[in-house]
Design an enzyme around this catalytic site. Structure first.
Site, PDB file in Angstrom:
ATOM      1  N   CYS A 217       0.868  -1.181   0.000  1.00 11.27           N
ATOM      2  CA  CYS A 217       0.000   0.000   0.000  1.00 11.27           C
ATOM      3  C   CYS A 217       0.904   1.231   0.000  1.00 11.27           C
ATOM      4  O   CYS A 217       2.116   1.112  -0.159  1.00 11.27           O
ATOM      5  CB  CYS A 217      -0.973  -0.004   1.175  1.00 11.27           C
TER       6      CYS A 217
ATOM      7  N   ASN B 213       2.579   1.388   4.060  1.00  9.66           N
ATOM      8  CA  ASN B 213       2.916   0.138   4.738  1.00  9.66           C
ATOM      9  C   ASN B 213       2.702   0.224   6.251  1.00  9.66           C
ATOM     10  O   ASN B 213       3.410  -0.396   7.026  1.00  9.66           O
ATOM     11  CB  ASN B 213       4.346  -0.310   4.407  1.00  9.66           C
TER      12      ASN B 213
ATOM     13  N   CYS C 207      -0.974   0.690   7.289  1.00  7.81           N
ATOM     14  CA  CYS C 207      -2.402   0.389   7.487  1.00  7.81           C
ATOM     15  C   CYS C 207      -2.826  -0.879   6.747  1.00  7.81           C
ATOM     16  O   CYS C 207      -2.925  -1.943   7.333  1.00  7.81           O
ATOM     17  CB  CYS C 207      -3.276   1.570   7.037  1.00  7.81           C
ATOM     18  N   ARG C 208      -3.046  -0.746   5.440  1.00  4.32           N
ATOM     19  CA  ARG C 208      -3.633  -1.847   4.680  1.00  4.32           C
ATOM     20  C   ARG C 208      -2.699  -3.038   4.472  1.00  4.32           C
ATOM     21  O   ARG C 208      -3.082  -4.181   4.741  1.00  4.32           O
ATOM     22  CB  ARG C 208      -4.124  -1.337   3.314  1.00  4.32           C
ATOM     23  N   SER C 209      -1.482  -2.783   3.985  1.00  6.37           N
ATOM     24  CA  SER C 209      -0.610  -3.926   3.661  1.00  6.37           C
ATOM     25  C   SER C 209      -0.154  -4.729   4.879  1.00  6.37           C
ATOM     26  O   SER C 209      -0.094  -5.957   4.789  1.00  6.37           O
ATOM     27  CB  SER C 209       0.568  -3.495   2.773  1.00  6.37           C
TER      28      SER C 209
ATOM     29  N   ASP D 128      -7.793   3.336   1.694  1.00  8.19           N
ATOM     30  CA  ASP D 128      -6.897   3.685   2.794  1.00  8.19           C
ATOM     31  C   ASP D 128      -7.717   4.176   3.984  1.00  8.19           C
ATOM     32  O   ASP D 128      -8.441   5.162   3.880  1.00  8.19           O
ATOM     33  CB  ASP D 128      -5.932   4.785   2.323  1.00  8.19           C
TER      34      ASP D 128
END
Length: 155
Positions: free
Chosen positions: A10, A13, A15-17, A127
């Site tokens: 993301c 690196n 939050c999402r990933s 995000d």
């Protein structure tokens, strides 16, 4: 030894990933195939290098019984040569990764949206950084569905 590899990506690196990485690692562990996988996550930017994931993301994972000690890192040229799959969260990540990949001669990674594996067809994992706990929960749910489908396809 790991025979397959996946890198979740993301923007930052944090939050999402790292959520996707932690979810996939737990899923692979629960399925008894973790030793067959090298699993990591990274960022298209260098903003958060060395940082722990966002506290809201960590709280969301913990609520679901998942731990992670990941530290943010930026995607490198080597990643395109060493990973089988690079799965990202949105079109901006995809565009950045494809641009970077163009300068790598021996790339082998398939670069795709993680959302392309979603049985509910939600292609983009938004995000949650400027959102709330609910937004992190939505990311978690999307990652859960996508990682499950991705793992099933690769087992």
């Amino acid at each position: 030894m790991a025979s397959k590899s996946v890198l979740f990506v993301c923007l930052g690196n944090i939050c999402r990933s790292p959520i996707a990485e932690a979810v996939f690692r737990k899923m692979a562990t629960d399925a008894g195939v973790a030793d067959k996988w090298f699993i990591d996550s990274g960022a298209t930017s260098d903003w958060n290098t060395g940082s722990l994931p966002d506290a809201r993301g960590l709280a969301c994972l913990k609520k679901h019984g998942i731990e992670t000690s990941h530290r943010a890192r930026q995607v490198t040229k080597d990643d395109f040569m060493s990973f089988d799959y690079i799965l990202c969260m949105d079109e901006s990540n995809l565009s950045d990764l494809k641009k970077k990949a163009n300068s790598v001669k021996n790339k082998k990674a398939a670069i795709e949206l993680l959302g392309s594996f979603d049985p509910q067809k939600q292609l983009i994992i938004k995000d949650p950084y400027y959102g709330n706990d609910e937004d992190f929960e939505k990311v978690y749910e999307q990652c859960l569905r996508c990682c499950k489908a991705f793992l099933e396809m690769n087992s």
